[in-house]
Design an enzyme around this catalytic site. Structure first.
Site, short mmCIF file in Angstrom:
data_model
loop_
_atom_site.label_atom_id
_atom_site.label_comp_id
_atom_site.label_asym_id
_atom_site.label_seq_id
_atom_site.Cartn_x
_atom_site.Cartn_y
_atom_site.Cartn_z
N GLU A 372 40.51 -7.10 -47.63
CA GLU A 372 41.66 -6.99 -48.54
C GLU A 372 42.69 -8.08 -48.22
O GLU A 372 42.72 -9.10 -48.86
CB GLU A 372 42.28 -5.59 -48.47
CG GLU A 372 41.30 -4.53 -48.98
CD GLU A 372 41.98 -3.24 -49.38
OE1 GLU A 372 42.67 -3.23 -50.40
OE2 GLU A 372 41.80 -2.23 -48.66
N GLU A 641 46.47 2.47 -40.11
CA GLU A 641 46.56 2.78 -41.55
C GLU A 641 46.65 4.28 -41.80
O GLU A 641 47.35 4.73 -42.69
CB GLU A 641 45.31 2.22 -42.24
CG GLU A 641 45.22 2.51 -43.72
CD GLU A 641 43.98 1.91 -44.35
OE1 GLU A 641 43.02 1.58 -43.60
OE2 GLU A 641 43.95 1.77 -45.59
C1 BGC Z 1 45.28 -0.81 -49.13
C2 BGC Z 1 46.61 -0.16 -49.06
C3 BGC Z 1 47.10 0.01 -50.46
C4 BGC Z 1 46.16 0.97 -51.11
C5 BGC Z 1 46.51 1.46 -52.45
C6 BGC Z 1 44.36 0.12 -49.83
O1 BGC Z 1 43.06 -0.26 -49.88
O2 BGC Z 1 44.81 -1.20 -47.89
O3 BGC Z 1 47.43 -0.41 -48.07
O4 BGC Z 1 48.41 0.29 -50.63
O5 BGC Z 1 44.84 0.49 -51.09
O6 BGC Z 1 46.29 2.74 -52.44
#
Ligand code: BGC
Length: 762
Positions: A372, A641
């Site tokens: 990401e 996370e």
């Molecule tokens: C990201 C997040 C993001 C989210 C949205 C994820 O895959 O890593 O930090 O805000 O998607 O729900």
């Protein structure tokens, strides 16, 4: 009909915003330079990086030589073998289809005068422009070309000038970088030197809006030597650098021609002590080097980076002296410090700072390791206040917010990530998500609070309104409820808050922020009455939909209560009830939090501003999951996370260990524990209101605002509470000693003492 008209108005206004921003275009030094690329017409993305070169003579003494340069992709330029500048990932990351930045370097010292020619060489990597995005499996997002645009202006000592531009006089080939991708690592073959130069394709003058680079660049910063080198139970050779970071490993090796070294990166080991790659989703964090065998070789990647603490090495015997990890990130000034008598909270502060380091990387990203690494808007809005206490974000977020307005859809919707890599060239559907799209209202207002920058708020105002209008356009005309699917209170634990609740709460908050911005800017905006009326209707709708007969919320979650109190969503008469219910929910949860990305940043603020400082400290100090100190107790060096990214039994799956969102508690450490708060935008007036508690015996923080350093320090000595504060010039401050009325103080140092009993319970 009403809807069509409002969509039309949105359309016109959004186009107006974009035109305004693009009108910043001006004459640039690169206007007569031509884009050059390789003449081959095949799609070379993922292949060897093209190298461009040009030779030229400098006949007289040079007073100053300046290189203006940019690329489609990422470039690294050298003049006479020496690297131009110390920056990485240039030309930076913007919404490339709307604007592209160029850099300006003083290269006077790199030139040589006389008959031997000077050589300028630039290698171009795929980068964010055309490289494959890990989680989107998409290539050539902004174009297929890897191109270069530059101009060298030489001012001679006699006052005459010469210039050199990219044009048909350049040549190109490929060299040792056989492939390089942000998400899939780099392959470097030191045996391949550039040869077989051929004519470049000249693509014409720049069509995109070129703008000067004006933020702190990504550079190599902290470095870490191996803390431990060991062989895992599976037989893997592993180096532990002791800190999770974004960056890469540099090797110094002597080997034989053709020897291959593979270095793979990971954030953690599994519970058996083996290298763990499961959370490296959609990427290959491996760099590969093929040695030339010519003496000592210093190897590091050029156009990729990794999120890691551990490196698994093959084909190489690591020692403490031959490998070093570099933390690489935007070179932002450190703006604040926080510490206290509790070492775990200090480690939490450390982890917050390291997640900021890893994720303030050209843009505010979600994480630095998996496929990401994108500018997720929700993550940026939840961390902004904390980040601003720790790093100077003035230029960094100014740049990102401009891209946010440029990528805003004509409907006013804000893409999930900025730059909007999901729907390049605005072709994709852009549906706004509550809590994420609201970054467009929340961040500009927070930015104004922190920096007092009226011009920025003014620039963002049309975008703020367009977003609020978009939210309203998604409401059901009969209920005034926004009922789109969203991410909800992302990654909250236990009972979830309805996504419709989150939608409505954030919509109301955004409308409110638009009204506040209009007030601050003294704008006579004919739309304001309509927004006021919309706010009234949306609040009523909120009460109808979410209040029970007993005056409670039908979403019985911590986040629902936190948002209702923080955003002032309830009738005044129900305020105390809501606080009581929030306390009850926390007690029912064994005095643990249960909030996700959206509720967490406000949780402790809501408690401490409603007389619950002790409970706020209780949550801060919990060590079992879900809590901030759970990860600290489990050896984290960055913010995870998920609260339980590594489970109590040592098992874990695919979550990132370097996501700053939950680090948003850092704002509370500065604002409440140490008590540094802006009382007027930009800290022109300051409030210092320390809130001792939680068994801490001292705490201190400093913050460098634009007037100078603000400091607040308290300590308990016997039955005395001692407070020392420092107030910068040209400001005034109110100091609130616990249990006493606030008093105004002038710039300078001030000392206060009070006895602990009169200061209340802590
Ligand atoms: C990201 C997040 C993001 C989210 C949205 C994820 O895959 O890593 O930090 O805000 O998607 O729900």
């Amino acid at each position: 009909m009403k809807k069509t008209i409002s969509v039309l108005i949105c359309l016109i206004l959004s186009q107006f915003i974009q035109a305004q921003s693009l009108n910043t275009s001006h004459v640039t030094p690169l206007d007569d330079a031509r884009w050059i690329s390789s003449a081959s017409s095949t799609d070379s993305t993922g292949g060897p990086c093209p190298i461009f070169r040009r030779e030229f003579n400098v006949k007289q003494q040079v007073q100053k030589a300046t290189l203006y340069i940019t690329a489609h992709g990422l470039y690294e330029a050298r003049i006479n073998g020496r690297r131009v500048g110390n920056d990485y990932f240039m030309p930076g990351w913007t919404s490339y289809d709307k604007r592209l930045l160029y850099q300006t370097y003083d290269v006077t010292d790199l030139l040589q005068t006389g008959s031997s020619p000077n050589k300028i060489i630039a290698t171009v990597g795929d980068g964010w422009y055309r490289g494959i995005y890990g989680n989107q499996q998409r290539r050539n997002n902004y174009g297929k070309d890897a191109s270069l645009l530059c101009k060298l202006i030489i001012l001679y000592s006699d006052g005459t000038k010469d210039s050199l531009i990219t044009d048909g006089n350049w040549q190109n080939t490929t060299g040792p970088i056989r492939r390089s991708s942000i998400y899939f690592g780099e392959l470097y073959d030191a045996n391949i030197s550039p040869q077989g130069w051929s004519a470049v394709k000249v693509d014409g003058i720049s069509q995109v809006n070129l703008q000067p680079y004006n933020i702190e660049p990504v550079t190599k910063q902290e470095h870490f030597t191996p803390q431990r080198i060991f062989v895992s139970p599976k037989g893997e050779k592993i180096v532990d650098f002791g800190q999770n970071m974004a960056g890469w490993v540099q090797l110094r090796v002597k080997g034989h021609k053709g020897d291959t070294i593979r270095i793979c990166h990971a954030e953690t080991l599994d519970k058996n002590g083996n290298f763990f790659l499961v959370n490296m989703l959609h990427c290959d964090p491996t760099d590969v080097y093929i040695l030339s065998g010519k003496g000592e070789e210093i190897l590091e990647p050029h156009f990729t980076y990794h999120g890691f603490r551990y490196a698994r090495v093959e084909g190489f015997k690591p020692t403490k002296n031959n490998c070093v990890a570099f933390a690489v990130h935007s070179n932002l000034q450190h703006s604040g410090t926080f510490s206290c008598s509790n070492e775990f909270i200090n480690q939490l502060q450390h982890n917050i700072e390291w997640s900021l380091n890893g994720n303030l990387f050209e843009i505010p990203t979600d994480c630095p390791q998996r496929g990401e690494r994108l500018g997720w808007t929700g993550d940026a809005q939840v961390i902004f206040r904390t980040a601003a206490f720790n790093r100077d974000l003035h230029l960094f977020f100014n740049k990102w917010l401009l891209d946010l307005t440029l990528d805003q859809a004509v409907t006013g919707s804000i893409p999930k990530v900025i730059p909007d890599t999901y729907s390049p060239a605005s072709k994709g559907v852009k549906r706004g998500v509550a809590g994420w799209g609201d970054a467009s209202t929340i961040v500009p207002m927070d930015f104004f609070t922190v920096y007092g920058d009226t011009a920025l708020l003014q620039r963002q105002y049309p975008s703020m309104k367009a977003w609020a209008r978009y939210e309203l356009s998604r409401t059901d005309p009969s209920t005034h409820l926004w009922t789109d699917w969203g991410y909800g209170d992302w990654l909250a634990v236990g009972e979830q808050t309805d996504s419709v609740y989150i939608d409505q709460a954030f919509m109301i908050h955004s409308i409110d922020l638009v009204l506040q911005a209009a007030d601050i800017l003294h704008i006579q905006d004919p739309e304001i009455p309509a927004f006021r009326e919309a706010l009234r209707q949306c609040k009523l709708a909120f009460w109808n939909a979410f209040l029970t007969r007993e005056g409670l919320l039908n979403n019985n979650t911590q986040t629902a209560y936190v948002l209702s109190l923080q955003f002032n969503l309830l009738p005044d008469s129900l305020h105390d009830r809501a606080v009581k219910q929030l306390i009850k929910l926390i007690h029912d949860n064994n005095d643990h939090l249960a909030t996700g990305f959206l509720g967490t940043p406000y949780l402790l603020h809501v408690l401490s501003s409603n007389g619950q400082i002790d409970l706020a400290y209780t949550l801060l100090k919990q060590e079992t999951v879900p809590s901030w100190l759970y990860s600290v107790k489990n050896g984290a060096t960055t913010i995870w996370e998920r609260w339980d990214a590594i489970k109590p039994d040592g098992e874990f799956d695919f979550y990132s260990l370097n996501h700053y969102a939950y680090g948003a508690v850092g704002d509370w450490l500065y604002r409440s524990v140490a008590g540094i708060q802006p009382m007027a935008p930009g800290y022109k007036r300051i409030k210092i209101e320390p809130r001792p508690g939680g068994g801490l015996t001292w705490a201190k923080a400093s913050y460098q605002c634009r007037y100078g350093k603000i400091a607040s320090e308290w300590r308990i000595s016997g039955d005395h509470l001692i407070i020392d504060v420092e107030i910068p010039p040209n400001t005034e401050a109110m100091v609130v000693v616990p249990g006493k009325e606030g008093i105004m103080v002038t710039p300078g140092s001030h000392h206060f003492e009070t006895d602990v009993t009169s200061a209340g319970s802590f």
